[in-house]
Each structure stands twice: as C-alpha cells, then as structure tokens.
Design a protein around this motif. Sequence first.
Motif, mmCIF file in Angstrom:
data_model
loop_
_atom_site.group_PDB
_atom_site.id
_atom_site.type_symbol
_atom_site.label_atom_id
_atom_site.label_comp_id
_atom_site.label_asym_id
_atom_site.label_seq_id
_atom_site.Cartn_x
_atom_site.Cartn_y
_atom_site.Cartn_z
ATOM 1 N N LEU A 634 38.553 49.808 46.629
ATOM 2 C CA LEU A 634 38.544 49.792 45.161
ATOM 3 C C LEU A 634 37.319 49.054 44.613
ATOM 4 O O LEU A 634 36.750 49.443 43.595
ATOM 5 N N ILE A 635 36.919 47.995 45.317
ATOM 6 C CA ILE A 635 35.733 47.252 44.881
ATOM 7 C C ILE A 635 34.514 48.179 44.925
ATOM 8 O O ILE A 635 33.704 48.237 44.000
ATOM 9 N N MET A 636 34.415 48.944 46.010
ATOM 10 C CA MET A 636 33.327 49.923 46.146
ATOM 11 C C MET A 636 33.367 50.899 44.954
ATOM 12 O O MET A 636 32.358 51.176 44.312
ATOM 13 N N LEU A 637 34.567 51.404 44.706
ATOM 14 C CA LEU A 637 34.750 52.418 43.664
ATOM 15 C C LEU A 637 34.442 51.870 42.269
ATOM 16 O O LEU A 637 33.732 52.482 41.474
ATOM 17 N N MET A 638 34.968 50.685 41.978
ATOM 18 C CA MET A 638 34.758 50.108 40.642
ATOM 19 C C MET A 638 33.282 49.826 40.406
ATOM 20 O O MET A 638 32.769 50.056 39.312
ATOM 21 N N ALA A 639 32.598 49.346 41.460
ATOM 22 C CA ALA A 639 31.175 49.040 41.313
ATOM 23 C C ALA A 639 30.419 50.327 41.006
ATOM 24 O O ALA A 639 29.578 50.373 40.108
ATOM 25 N N GLN A 640 30.724 51.400 41.734
ATOM 26 C CA GLN A 640 29.982 52.639 41.506
ATOM 27 C C GLN A 640 30.357 53.306 40.187
ATOM 28 O O GLN A 640 29.632 54.141 39.680
ATOM 29 N N ALA A 641 31.517 52.922 39.646
ATOM 30 C CA ALA A 641 31.868 53.414 38.305
ATOM 31 C C ALA A 641 31.121 52.610 37.247
ATOM 32 O O ALA A 641 31.224 52.900 36.062
ATOM 33 N N GLY A 642 30.409 51.560 37.690
ATOM 34 C CA GLY A 642 29.580 50.802 36.753
ATOM 35 C C GLY A 642 30.236 49.564 36.193
ATOM 36 O O GLY A 642 29.828 49.066 35.152
ATOM 37 N N GLY A 643 31.257 49.068 36.887
ATOM 38 C CA GLY A 643 31.957 47.895 36.382
ATOM 39 C C GLY A 643 31.783 46.678 37.290
ATOM 40 O O GLY A 643 31.301 46.798 38.419
ATOM 41 N N PHE A 644 32.193 45.527 36.779
ATOM 42 C CA PHE A 644 32.241 44.321 37.595
ATOM 43 C C PHE A 644 33.392 44.469 38.591
ATOM 44 O O PHE A 644 34.250 45.348 38.430
ATOM 45 N N VAL A 645 33.416 43.585 39.600
ATOM 46 C CA VAL A 645 34.438 43.728 40.636
ATOM 47 C C VAL A 645 35.210 42.422 40.836
ATOM 48 O O VAL A 645 34.663 41.332 40.615
ATOM 49 N N PRO A 646 36.464 42.527 41.273
ATOM 50 C CA PRO A 646 37.276 41.316 41.459
ATOM 51 C C PRO A 646 36.880 40.585 42.743
ATOM 52 O O PRO A 646 37.499 40.751 43.795
#
Length: 864
Positions: A634-646
């Motif tokens: 999910l971290i990979m995915l959220m980053a590539q969606a252009g967001g910060f990560v937990p």
Amino acid sequence: MAAAASPMIEQYLALKAQAEGCLLFYRMGDFFELFFDDARLAANTLDIALTSRGEHDGAPIPMCGVPVHSSESYLARLIRAGHRVAIAEQVETPEEARKRGGSKALVARDIVRFVTAGTLTEESLLDPRSSNVLVALAPMREAIGIAACDISTGRVELEECAPAGLAAVLARVGASEVIAPEDWTGGPDGTIARPRGDFRSETGDARLKTLHRLATLDGLGHFTRPMLAGAAGLIGYLEHVGRGSLPLLLPPSARTGEQRLAMDAATRASLEITEAQGGGRAGSLAAAIDRCSTGAGSRLLSEDLSAPLTVRSEIEARLAAVAFFHRDPILRNDVRAMLRQCPDIARALGRLVAGRGSPRDLGQIRDGLAQACRVRDLLREVPEAPALLLKLIDMLGGHSAHIDHLAGALVPSPPTERSQGGFIAAGYDHGLDALRETSGNARRAIAALEAKYRDETDTASLKIKHNKVLGYFIEVPARHADKLMAADSGFTHRQTMAGAVRFNSLGLHEEASRIAEAGVHALAAEETHFETLVGEVFDRREAIAATAQALARLDVTAALAERAAEGDWCRPEIDDHPCFEVVGGRHPVVEAALARSGERFVANDCTLGPGDRLWLIGGPNMGGKSTFLRQNALIMLMAQAGGFVPARSARLGIADRLFSRVGASDNLARGRSTFMVEMVETAAILSQATANSFVILDEVGRGTSTYDGMALAWAVVEAVHEMGARCLFATHYHELARLAESCEALSLHHVRAKEWKGDLILLHELARGAADRSYGLAVARLAGLPPIVLKRAKAILDRLEKGRAETGGLAAGLGELPLFAASMQAQEENRDALREQLASLDIDALSPREALDMLYSLKKLSSD
Ligand code: ADP
C-alpha cells in the motif's frame, strides 16, 4: 376494464416488445404501472402490493404501480437489484387524444428513456463519492477496444488491451454496466448484448468528430481502431437508452497502459483499495485515507488509487503540491473550508446536458463556479506555488461573465421542480415582472373583494378560498347561505358542502382569470429562459468541466496533505532504481481500526534492494505477517498515486506492476476450487512480473497438502527470486528457510512472539532470521480450543518432532537441491548409466544373440 387484448393492453404489449429485457414503467395518470411478469418481479423486489386489472387470454393480468412523484426511489431499488427499466410516458394529453380519435381514444405513449445502472444522472440514484462507469467493449482481431464513460460527469476514456488483460482493466475501471457485441461471449457476467454493427471504428471516428466539432481527432490523442470501435458502441448505446438524445460526453482521452501501475483483479481485491473484501467502501484503503471535502474529490481519489502513476515527473508534481499544503495548515484549512461550500458542478452539468437538469442544477453551476473563483483569488496570493497548483489555479477562472449572467437570471435558491416556475429572478425580464405584477395585483384585488363581500352580505365568516378543482370561490357557512342564494345577490351558486356553501361572482371570476392567464404566460416565459440558460451552459460545457476537474484535484491534494498531517506521514522520496526503503511503516487501515479500540500499531521497517530483494517472513499466525506485506504494497501504491505515506521515511523505486496474492485457505468460504484459483493467479505473476515489479505473496501453497504446498511455495520463491522482482513472501513452512542457502538475494525474517507464563504474546515486530517455531498450539489456546484437544495435539506434535529430528525433516536435502534442478539431475543419472554400459562393451566378444539382448537392455535403460 375490458377483457382480452383491450387497446390499452395492446399498446402495452407493443411497448413491452421494444423494451428489450427491461421492466416497463407504463405511465397512467399519476402512476407508473407494471403488468404481467414485470409486476410480479417488481412487487417482490419493491415489497409493494400485487393486484390485478382486467384479463388477458382468459387470465387476470397481474399489476402493481408506483406513484410518479416518488418513482425515483423505486427506480433506485430496481436498478440496485440488477434490473433495467424502460419508461413509457404519455406523449399527448387526454384532450389531444380525444381531438385525434374521439372520446374513447387511448392516449399515445412512447418509451422516452431507458434507465440502466451505467446511465444514471439523478442525484438521488448516485453515490456522491463514487464514479458510475459504463463500459463498451469492442473485441477486434487481437485487441479489445474499451470505451469507459461516467455520464454523470461526461468523462470518456478510450483504451485497448489484449484479451488476457481485460479482467485487470475492468477491475481498475469498476464498471457498473458493460456492453459488448451480441456475437461475442468474452465479457463479464451480465454483459448487455448490442448489435455488432454498432461497433465500427469508422462510425466511432465520425461520431466523435461531429460531437466535438473537429476535423480530426489527432489533437486529442492517438486512438486505435479498437478504441474507436468501442467509442462507436458506447455512443450508439447512449443514444439508444436516451431515445435519441445524448448525455454529456467530453472529448475522450486515450489511455495507454504503460503510464499506470499495472494491477490485476486479484491484487485489487486482496489489497482492498476502493472496496473491502466483504463489499462496500468501509474498511477499504480509499475510505481510510479519504479526507476530501467534496464528492468529486472522493471520486478522483478513488481513481488515483485505482490507477497509480509510473512516470516520476508526474508523481513528483503531485507530491510537491501535497507537500505545499502540508507545510501550510492555515491555507489548507481555508481551501478545504471553501471547497466544502462547493456544489457538485460536474454532476449538475451532466444532468443539464442530458436534458434532465433542474433550475437547482443551474444554481449549482452558478455557485460552484463562483466558489471556484474565490478559491482562485485566495490561491493567487500565495507565493512559490508548485507547478501543478499554478496549472489548477489557471483552470479555476474564466467564468465571471457567465456567473454574473446566471446570478442575474436566477433566484438565490432555485427549486428542483421547474414546472411551477418561480426560479427566474425579479428584474431579469421586464415582461415576466409585469406578468408577476398583474397576478400580484389580482391577488390583492381578491383580498379586497373578500372584505367588500363581507361588508355587503354582513357575513364576517365569508372567505375567498382556492383549490385545484374549483379555482377561486367564495365560501360561507350554510346558515348564512340564503343571502347569497337570492336571485339578485350577484353571486352564483357552485357547490353545497356539509356545513358550507360555495359561490362565484363576476368580480372574482375576472380577477381569477387575470391570475390564471398571467400565470400561464409567466410559466412559458420562465421555461424559455430555462432552455436558453441550459443552452449557454451546454456551449461552455468543456470549460465548466475543466474547472470541476481542477476543483476535484485541488480537493484531493489538500485532503492528502490533511491526512498526512493527521497521521504523521512522510513525503516519499522517489527513485529511478528498484529500491524500497521504508522506515517505521504502518498499515493505514489496520492502524485506524486498532486506534478505535485504543490499541497501538507497531511500526516496522522494510528494506529491499538489488542484493536483498526477497524477504521470506515466518512466525506465528496472527503475528502480523499479512499486515506487514500489505502495508508495504500500500505504501508503494499510495506513493505512486502521488500521496504521502504512513512511515517515518521512505525511499521508493517506481514499480511497473504490483502483485498481491493470498493463499487459498483464506478464501475457502468462496467454495470454488480455491487451490486452482490460487495457482492460476500465481502463474500470472510468474509470467508477468519483471525486475521492476513489487510482489507480495501471502501463504501461497497453503491450499493443498503439506508436501505439495511446500514444494510449490519453494518453486515459486525460486522463480520470483530468479526474476529479480522485489518480493515479500509470508509462509509458515519453516523448511523454506533453507532457500537462503541457494538464493543469494533472499533473506529470512520473522514476526516476533514470546511465551510468558504459558501465554503467547504477539509483538507484531519484525526481526531478522528464521522463525524458531510456529506457536501454533499457543495460538490455538488463545483462540479457546479445549484443553483436552490441546493436550492431545501436544502429544502428537512431540512424536512428529522426534521423527523430524531423526530423518532431518520434510525438506532434508532440499537445501542443496533446488527443486527445479531435481528432475534434471534424475535424467542426468540415467544418461550416465547408459554411457557407462556402452563404454564397457567389448563388441567383438559378443555373439549375435548376446548383442541383441544387450540392445534390448540398453533400450530399456534409456527409456527409464
Ligand atoms: P498473520 O498474517 O501473521 O496471521 P495478521 O497480519 O493477519 O497476522 O495480523 C493479525 C492481527 O494482528 C491484525 O488483525 C491486527 O489486529 C494485529 N496486528 C498486525 N500487525 C500489527 C502491528 N504491526 N501492530 C499492532 N497490531 C498488529
């Protein structure tokens, strides 16, 4: 009602024949009626009374009905239950019918619209936070063209894929309705068959050009033949369901797969990106991180998460904008507060263009555009805005003249019902103002008449009232009626009620006629203004849609910043190399769930790189393995969606594909041959993953016997290792630890647990090294298995472990012998025996008989 085949039933059946598998809503006065099987089905689904009306072929005709004014909620339920509905309206008034065909003439009816899951625009039928997508599939020789469109906002995307990739595309798009040519069976369940002739690329090309008044489509992107064939099918269907009128369709964009992180249907389902496993948004990633202020923002966020980027510059652009709002909480708050005041202009626009708009929708466009201007004014002041933001600021403006025009034309809160009028503002049209004044004066005159008649008749209880049937009338209690009944009283008797009598008078009649006449003219004038205002919105639809899109992007950006601030997330560093360095990573959904029950989430690091790119993770059940795997995906995915990560920090190399697989036994409830499914899904990874992919495999091989499962898990790990993908592999087979001896880029990890006074404590903490034991019995005790069963299991376990110590265990010898090499070695041994025999042969010393025997024996050896 008349018997068999009355004209009405004949008309009904003719319309039903055109309804093509839809339920037919047949308009009769204030009701939509359903007959025959439609009635049974609808009565059942809607839980309404099933009655009957007349007879057909000697049997009563089943019937049920829904009131027109509340039909939307019934429609919503039927659509949700998977039905489609054809609406047959009266297309002439009873008077017109009588003029045409005499007193018994049947009012003409026609299907005016088909209501289907993918073609809804009504606010009440749509979820404000989810897109509603209709997909047309055009299978051509080696590719399938896909036209996806959300008609509630007019967005159209065209793409093509290989037949094998269709499921993945459909999973990403999340279509609520799919159409395809009737002679093709490759679509998902429930696909609606359309004539093959509708799916022609030449038609698609021509229709798009006419629709957008273009000489060529080149300026919009590169569209392949399958894409255009899909567009043709889509437009044809929309025209069909709208009975000739098209909804809002913005210029299409071409989507090519390489620009997005590829994820197949199984991956999406197991990561619960926009939908949790049980169905619904609650519990999904989207729900856990969504802090959007508007429905349009939530829809865009779900799209971003469903199709993350793979181009570094695009990811960086989004991250820079999120970081900008992250740094400035005051600005972020201001922008979010302003966005909350912003109506859903994309959907209002969709309804207006589809011809189903209301004065309220015009009001929403006015207010939304005005709010966009205010947001722009605020943002224009801020120094050093990042590039993406500057682009958005640009898209927010340019509507001032239109806003002023709408502001002058409409009342502050226009109604949803346009047939009653009252939405055009005073001062906009002098003719209309005059008509309103006339009826206002007449109303005042009527009030004056009431006072005058009271005086004249000396009846204080005399009242002038109004109802739908009589219009205006004079009413007095029965005991005062005599005075008005007198022949020369000037009043004419109209109606005698229980305790009251009603009259008319010439004066009242005149004033009432003035009101009615002015009312009709005023309504007509308002209607004309409405059409003109809608026409103006239609002409500016692309600019309005662009502003709506910019507002949604702004909302997502500010919301991601808000979520990051709230959860203490970090901006990921994006790298071109396939690295993955997460410090203090967390799972956003599990963390939020734990927080609700007051528990703390244990953060974990994960570092994958060229020399150590496959982590094998062991440890007890419930120890946190799955959570760890998913949080990193999910971290990979959220980053590539252009967001910060937990996480505390993260350096990530962009992945081209993301795979997530869960061993079969987790899915046993689904009942299919789950092991088969598991293997098919795993095969897909082995054929598609690249050195730039990111793979998580959770207990793969678990769905079969221990030996089979372990052997398969072993071979899969080796293959993924060979491929070079970054991979996290959770398993409870201790034996796999021996893979570390043969796979140089593989390392061993486990989730920590300890036993304390007979209790198992799960630490949810990752540590290096193989798991020492599985704690299976301790977990079973935690789960409440009866002590007697546990005792017996312990005895069996001791025996098994003793056996293992003596024989070297299940995987004895496997460390030196990677499985796929094993069969090769067996063959090699055979060949050696053959060579040895041949070499030791003294041919001259053999008799013919011995030579023949020898040939037989060599032949046998070679075929073993
Ligand atoms: P496994 O895959 O090892 O069986 P799960 O990942 O399913 O274990 O985790 C089981 C439960 O443990 C989760 O539902 C969650 O409540 C808790 N858990 C998992 N990881 C953590 C963590 N890092 N911190 C706190 N609790 C966790």
